[in-house]
Design an enzyme around this catalytic site. Structure first.
Site, PDB file in Angstrom:
ATOM      1  N   HIS A  67     -33.569  32.482  21.710  1.00  0.00           N
ATOM      2  CA  HIS A  67     -32.975  31.532  20.736  1.00  0.00           C
ATOM      3  C   HIS A  67     -32.817  32.162  19.349  1.00  0.00           C
ATOM      4  O   HIS A  67     -32.924  31.465  18.340  1.00  0.00           O
ATOM      5  CB  HIS A  67     -33.821  30.260  20.611  1.00  0.00           C
ATOM      6  CG  HIS A  67     -34.230  29.667  21.919  1.00  0.00           C
ATOM      7  ND1 HIS A  67     -33.468  28.782  22.614  1.00  0.00           N
ATOM      8  CD2 HIS A  67     -35.350  29.869  22.667  1.00  0.00           C
ATOM      9  CE1 HIS A  67     -34.083  28.436  23.739  1.00  0.00           C
ATOM     10  NE2 HIS A  67     -35.228  29.096  23.800  1.00  0.00           N
ATOM     11  N   SER A  75     -14.817  48.772   2.275  1.00  0.00           N
ATOM     12  CA  SER A  75     -14.032  47.640   1.781  1.00  0.00           C
ATOM     13  C   SER A  75     -13.149  48.123   0.643  1.00  0.00           C
ATOM     14  O   SER A  75     -13.531  49.008  -0.124  1.00  0.00           O
ATOM     15  CB  SER A  75     -14.997  46.559   1.287  1.00  0.00           C
ATOM     16  OG  SER A  75     -14.358  45.730   0.339  1.00  0.00           O
ATOM     17  N   LYS A  98     -19.832  48.340   0.265  1.00  0.00           N
ATOM     18  CA  LYS A  98     -19.769  47.966   1.681  1.00  0.00           C
ATOM     19  C   LYS A  98     -19.645  49.127   2.643  1.00  0.00           C
ATOM     20  O   LYS A  98     -18.942  50.094   2.396  1.00  0.00           O
ATOM     21  CB  LYS A  98     -18.563  47.044   1.917  1.00  0.00           C
ATOM     22  CG  LYS A  98     -18.738  45.715   1.296  1.00  0.00           C
ATOM     23  CD  LYS A  98     -19.631  44.844   2.157  1.00  0.00           C
ATOM     24  CE  LYS A  98     -18.909  43.557   2.425  1.00  0.00           C
ATOM     25  NZ  LYS A  98     -19.224  42.960   3.655  1.00  0.00           N
ATOM     26  N   GLU A 103     -17.380  45.326  15.729  1.00  0.00           N
ATOM     27  CA  GLU A 103     -16.651  44.056  15.617  1.00  0.00           C
ATOM     28  C   GLU A 103     -15.357  44.077  16.435  1.00  0.00           C
ATOM     29  O   GLU A 103     -14.992  43.098  17.075  1.00  0.00           O
ATOM     30  CB  GLU A 103     -16.341  43.743  14.141  1.00  0.00           C
ATOM     31  CG  GLU A 103     -17.586  43.349  13.366  1.00  0.00           C
ATOM     32  CD  GLU A 103     -17.347  43.251  11.866  1.00  0.00           C
ATOM     33  OE1 GLU A 103     -16.189  43.301  11.420  1.00  0.00           O
ATOM     34  OE2 GLU A 103     -18.350  43.138  11.134  1.00  0.00           O
TER      35      GLU A 103
END
Ligand code: ARG
Length: 471
Positions: A156, A277, A283, A290
């Site tokens: 969980h 970025s 970043k 992804e």
């Protein structure tokens, strides 16, 4: 406009119709399969006396020349042709004359495309298997070097019990092992040759279908001509296998994205596999993971698309089936590059062992072991569970961990607690005690690694028979 038919027509095909119907822009990638299939067919036509030995030889020689020229980039596949089959046959006839016009004897584009697509897919099944084997070698390498890297195991998304990184990665090794076994299964089932089925009802020529099948590396020729030209089950099975591989990669990618976040910092993705970025200078984004997660939907989409295309098609061949190609090629291209890139990313990733250990020490991951300790002292498990629950409440109130509770406080909750409680709930003890088959304890993981090593050493990767075909 260059097409193989026209005798029956009195008017020229509408330009838009021609473009709408044509498949060469995407089926040209099957030129090698198309030519090898034609070579086997022409050899067989010669052997069975359907065409003369001379014509057969001229065709085979001509086809070899086209294959060589296409591999060396000497010929460009012109998109003025309707499809790859028309292209190959027309170039052949241009080069060798009338003999070329005999190639299509006893054959239809329906069994021809069924063959080409099956051989192309078979090659990609093998390629996928090889890439998965490489990925599994990388995973096994990490399992070996991270046997002692303790980290929290989650359920969980809550810290549950301590495990090791080796153990966590071992779970993915098992998934990819199942994926490879699925590929081996479907390879075996699909490896029958549809050529000779004709348009749908076989042919009147005395074709030797088994010769062609063996020549192209198939187990045998297919049993039913109508099924042969209308079957895309093997492709659906492969798309499902790819979907499941993508699902596994996507879960793995999701974990890496989480672990790479500043909140976790369990892992660091190498600069070579990260992107930045345009506005935020600080970043370093996990774009590859992804994208793997993102492309999963696209591969599922191909499976759904083809299932839907196939569901209403009466026997035998219908043009709807041309729609099998673009989605499948897209799924194959993307899934294969995902496996490769994911492997590269894993191979260059570094692990923050201290962070993982620290994280495993929080969140009462040793609570089950505390209960097991009380069980060993004679307390029934259900009672032990409740006592430890009370200990956890005490700790939360005091903002301490279980090992920071005094023996007096422990005894107030359960008088069976003794000073050896602290040793029993140490993280290293919690992991090391888990020795059942498949558990994270060092000896159990050693056994798992041994099984995995044996698996990789003994499981040969699938090989595309076309890569070793002699012509
Ligand atoms: N381009 C077609 C396909 O991909 C080849 C088969 C064409 N057959 C036909 N009868 N028009 O399915």
């Amino acid at each position: 406009m260059a097409q193989l038919w026209g005798g029956r027509f009195t008017q020229k095909t509408d330009d838009l119709v021609y473009k709408f119907n044509a498949s060469i822009s995407f089926d040209k990638r099957m030129l090698r399969q198309d030519i090898l299939g034609s070579i086997a067919h022409a050899e067989m036509l010669g052997k069975t006396g359907v065409i003369t030995a001379q014509d057969s030889e001229a065709i085979v020689k001509g086809l070899k020349g086209i294959l060589d020229d296409s591999l060396s980039g000497k010929i460009d596949i012109s998109e003025e042709y309707e499809d790859v089959h028309s292209f190959a046959e027309s170039v052949l006839t241009d080069r060798i004359g009338d003999a070329g016009k005999r190639l299509h004897t006893g054959r239809s584009r329906n069994d021809q495309v069924a063959l080409d697509m099956r051989m192309y897919t078979r090659g990609e099944v093998c390629h996928t298997d090889e890439l998965l084997a490489e990925l599994m070698h990388t995973i096994l390498g990490i399992m070996k070097s991270e046997k002692d890297t303790v980290m929290p195991g989650f359920t969980h998304m809550q810290k549950a019990q301590p495990v090791t990184l080796a153990h966590h990665f071992g779970a993915y090794f098992e998934m990819f092992k199942r994926d490879r076994s699925r590929l081996a299964d479907l390879y075996d089932r699909m490896n029958e040759c549809p050529l000779g089925a004709g348009a749908l009802a076989g042919t009147t020529y005395p074709l030797d279908r088994e010769y062609v099948a063996k020549r192209l590396g198939f187990k045998c020729a297919t049993a039913n001509s109508m099924d042969s030209v209308s079957d895309r089950d093997y492709l659906l099975e492969f798309l499902f296998a790819l979907s499941e591989i993508m699902m596994h990669l996507s879960r793995f990618a999701e974990e890496i994205i989480i672990w790479n976040s500043d909140e976790y910092r369990f892992v660091e993705i190498s600069d070579t596999y990260s992107t930045g970025s345009s506005i935020m200078p600080q970043k370093k984004n996990p774009d590859i993971a992804e994208l793997v997660r993102g492309k999963t939907g696209r591969v599922y989409g191909a499976l759904m698309s083809l299932l839907t295309t196939m569901k209403g098609i009466p026997l035998a061949y219908n043009k709807d089936m041309q729609e099998d190609k673009e989605v499948s090629f897209d799924a194959m291209d993307n899934a294969l590059s995902c496996i490769k890139l994911f492997d590269g990313m894993l191979g260059q990733m570094s692990f923050n062992r201290d962070r993982m250990l620290k994280s495993a020490a929080g969140g009462f991951t040793n609570a089950t072991d505390a209960a097991d300790y009380l069980v060993r002292k004679g307390v029934p498990f259900r009672d032990a569970h409740r006592f430890v629950g009370e200990m956890v409440v005490h700790c939360i109130e005091k903002n301490i961990s279980l090992d920071e509770m005094s023996i007096d406080d422990l005894k107030k909750i359960c008088d069976k607690a003794e000073p050896d409680f602290y040793e029993a709930i140490k993280l290293s003890t919690c992991v090391d005690r888990r020795l059942t088959k498949g558990a994270p304890g060092a000896e159990a993981v050693d056994a798992e690694i041994k099984i995995s090593e044996e698996y990789l050493a003994s499981t040969k990767t699938l090989k595309d028979p076309l890569d070793s075909i002699e012509i």
